[in-house]
Design an enzyme around this catalytic site. Structure first.
Site, short mmCIF file in Angstrom:
data_model
loop_
_atom_site.label_atom_id
_atom_site.label_comp_id
_atom_site.label_asym_id
_atom_site.label_seq_id
_atom_site.Cartn_x
_atom_site.Cartn_y
_atom_site.Cartn_z
N GLN A 106 2.10 -37.39 84.58
CA GLN A 106 2.08 -37.73 82.85
C GLN A 106 2.03 -35.88 82.13
O GLN A 106 1.25 -35.57 83.04
CB GLN A 106 0.21 -38.07 83.01
CG GLN A 106 0.21 -38.42 81.23
CD GLN A 106 -1.10 -39.24 81.36
OE1 GLN A 106 -1.79 -38.17 81.96
NE2 GLN A 106 -1.10 -40.30 80.57
N TYR A 185 -6.52 -35.90 72.88
CA TYR A 185 -5.89 -35.48 73.14
C TYR A 185 -5.02 -35.05 72.20
O TYR A 185 -4.80 -35.83 71.44
CB TYR A 185 -4.97 -35.18 74.77
CG TYR A 185 -5.80 -35.15 75.68
CD1 TYR A 185 -6.90 -34.80 75.96
CD2 TYR A 185 -6.28 -36.74 76.33
CE1 TYR A 185 -7.50 -34.67 77.16
CE2 TYR A 185 -7.32 -36.98 77.16
CZ TYR A 185 -8.44 -35.78 77.60
OH TYR A 185 -9.31 -35.94 78.13
N ARG A 232 2.59 -43.19 77.16
CA ARG A 232 0.76 -44.01 77.03
C ARG A 232 -0.15 -43.61 75.99
O ARG A 232 -0.19 -43.19 74.91
CB ARG A 232 0.11 -43.30 78.19
CG ARG A 232 -1.57 -44.12 78.56
CD ARG A 232 -2.02 -44.08 79.30
NE ARG A 232 -2.70 -45.06 79.85
CZ ARG A 232 -4.25 -44.33 81.39
NH1 ARG A 232 -4.19 -43.65 80.65
NH2 ARG A 232 -4.73 -45.70 81.24
N GLY A 325 -7.74 -47.13 87.58
CA GLY A 325 -7.84 -46.15 87.99
C GLY A 325 -8.61 -45.71 89.13
O GLY A 325 -8.38 -45.73 90.04
N ARG A 326 -10.39 -46.05 88.32
CA ARG A 326 -11.07 -45.95 89.41
C ARG A 326 -10.90 -46.87 90.83
O ARG A 326 -11.31 -46.32 92.04
CB ARG A 326 -12.39 -46.16 88.72
CG ARG A 326 -13.28 -45.03 87.83
CD ARG A 326 -13.85 -45.12 86.88
NE ARG A 326 -13.54 -46.59 86.35
CZ ARG A 326 -14.60 -47.79 85.45
NH1 ARG A 326 -15.94 -46.67 86.35
NH2 ARG A 326 -14.26 -48.17 84.93
#
Ligand SMILES: Cc1cc2nc3c(=O)[nH]c(=O)nc-3n(C[C@H](O)[C@H](O)[C@H](O)COP(=O)(O)O)c2cc1C
Length: 369
Positions: A106, A185, A232, A325-326
């Site tokens: 990424q 971002y 993404r 994710g987690r």
């Protein structure tokens, strides 16, 4: 009763294809920054171990790598702009490949999410508006600084940096790269009206605000081809001080998605996706290739089924692949646990970010021990 029961084979475990890549299942590891890179930004040996432990995922999207020094967000972040960065990631990809897995990199430029204490540089952003919250630095959490507004030269250099990072990623053995236009971002800062107050070709109308994302995607595709490029997005997500009203989302994202679709990247990855929303249905209808949904799981902790039901719902709603994710952070063998309906490990102490080391990183147990 829902369609999924503990005993039926989960649709998440059926094989899939991503361009010419065979995926053994539809479970994708969502990119997760864990701040364990070397101070130079090179991926560490510990990172190789962490990713290899998780090689049974259909696809791993590696944690964010910065394409330039000024794009650096936090301490311990990975990078992809020098030869030693390429070498570090090559070691990770060798270990993951040997364990039977495959990875995308990424590429993330932090924009205003950065600090001179971390990068030695004043951050760059579409407009000189500081992140409205403190940011983690080597000296602890510090107030964010006012970023410098990017000129056309900075924009050109940033596009070139993304393209060069993509080339390095492929040289490092990644199967492709994900352009990070989500979570507040740099690229998301260009998309959102509260962070982009520009009046030039890169600001103002939705078409102008999405221009940099399209330029970056074009440059990356020109380097490595559309079959190796994913994108993404996180429409409306408020991470890192982004404000996009429902109207802003409506005005920009459907258009962005069709413009991206014309360019042919292999996947679109929607973070914090709600499979029951109108937006999700529109995204699915206007995206012709692989769609990855990252469902919203409770912030306070992962569900006992490791995200299985939420993931199956995403597939029913038209996702091709499901990013978690987690659940993968805490369960190297999440695929196997979902296969047999085994209980999952909970996430420990705030993911043990920023601290480095193996604790809370490579020491989560598998069912085998
Ligand atoms: C520790 C951590 C680090 C993350 N780092 C990144 C990152 O580098 N890039 C990114 O796009 N998202 C990042 N995210 C967001 C995740 O990819 C994902 O969207 C989010 O965790 C929600 O999925 P989950 O509920 O399955 O964890 C991060 C999340 C966590 C928990």
């Amino acid at each position: 009763m829902g369609m999924s029961t503990q005993n039926a084979a989960s649709a998440l475990l059926s094989p899939a294809r991503l361009a010419d890549i065979d995926l053994p299942n539809r479970l994708v590891i969502a990119p997760m920054t864990r701040n364990r890179a070397e101070p130079s930004g090179a991926a560490s040996e510990l990172m190789a171990r962490y990713y290899a432990q998780r090689a049974s995922a259909g696809l791993i999207i590696a944690e964010a790598s910065t394409p330039s020094a000024v794009g650096r967000t936090y301490p311990g972040i990975a990078a992809l702009y020098e030869d030693e960065h390429t070498r570090g990631w090559r070691r990770v990809n060798r270990c993951v490949g040997a364990a039977g897995g495959r990875m995308f990199a990424q590429i993330q430029h932090g924009g205003r999410v950065g600090h001179p204490d971390t990068s030695g540089l004043i951050p760059l952003a579409p407009s000189p508006i500081a992140l409205p919250e403190p940011i983690h630095t080597p000296n602890g959490r510090r107030p964010a600084v006012r970023p410098r507004q990017m000129g056309q030269g900075d924009i050109d250099a940033t596009i070139a940096d993304f393209a060069a990072a993509a080339r390095r990623a492929v040289a490092a053995g990644f199967a492709g790269v994900e352009v990070h236009a989500a979570n507040g971002y740099l690229l998301h800062q260009f998309l959102a009206p509260n962070t982009n107050r520009r009046t030039d070709v890169h600001g103002g109308t939705p078409a102008a605000r999405m221009r940099l994302v399209l330029e970056v995607v074009d440059a990356v595709i020109a380097q490595i081809g559309p079959d190796r490029v994913g994108v993404r997005i996180s429409p409306g997500n408020t991470t890192n001080g982004i404000i996009e009203s429902a109207r802003d989302v409506e005005d920009l994202y459907p258009e962005l998605i069709s413009r991206l679709d014309e360019r042919g990247p292999v996947y679109l990855h929607v973070a914090f996706a709600d499979p029951d929303s109108g937006l999700w249905k529109r995204i699915r209808a206007s995206w012709s290739r692989t769609l990855i949904g990252n469902p919203v799981l409770p912030v306070e902790g992962i569900p006992e089924d490791g995200g299985r039901v939420a993931g199956e719902r995403m597939l029913e709603a038209g996702a091709d692949l499901v990013a978690l994710g987690r659940p993968f952070l805490a369960n190297p063998d999440l695929v196997e646990r979902i296969r047999i309906g085994a209980p999952v490990n909970a996430v420990r102490e705030k993911y043990l970010m920023y601290v480095g080391g193996a604790t809370g990183y490579t020491d989560y147990p598998t069912l085998a021990g």
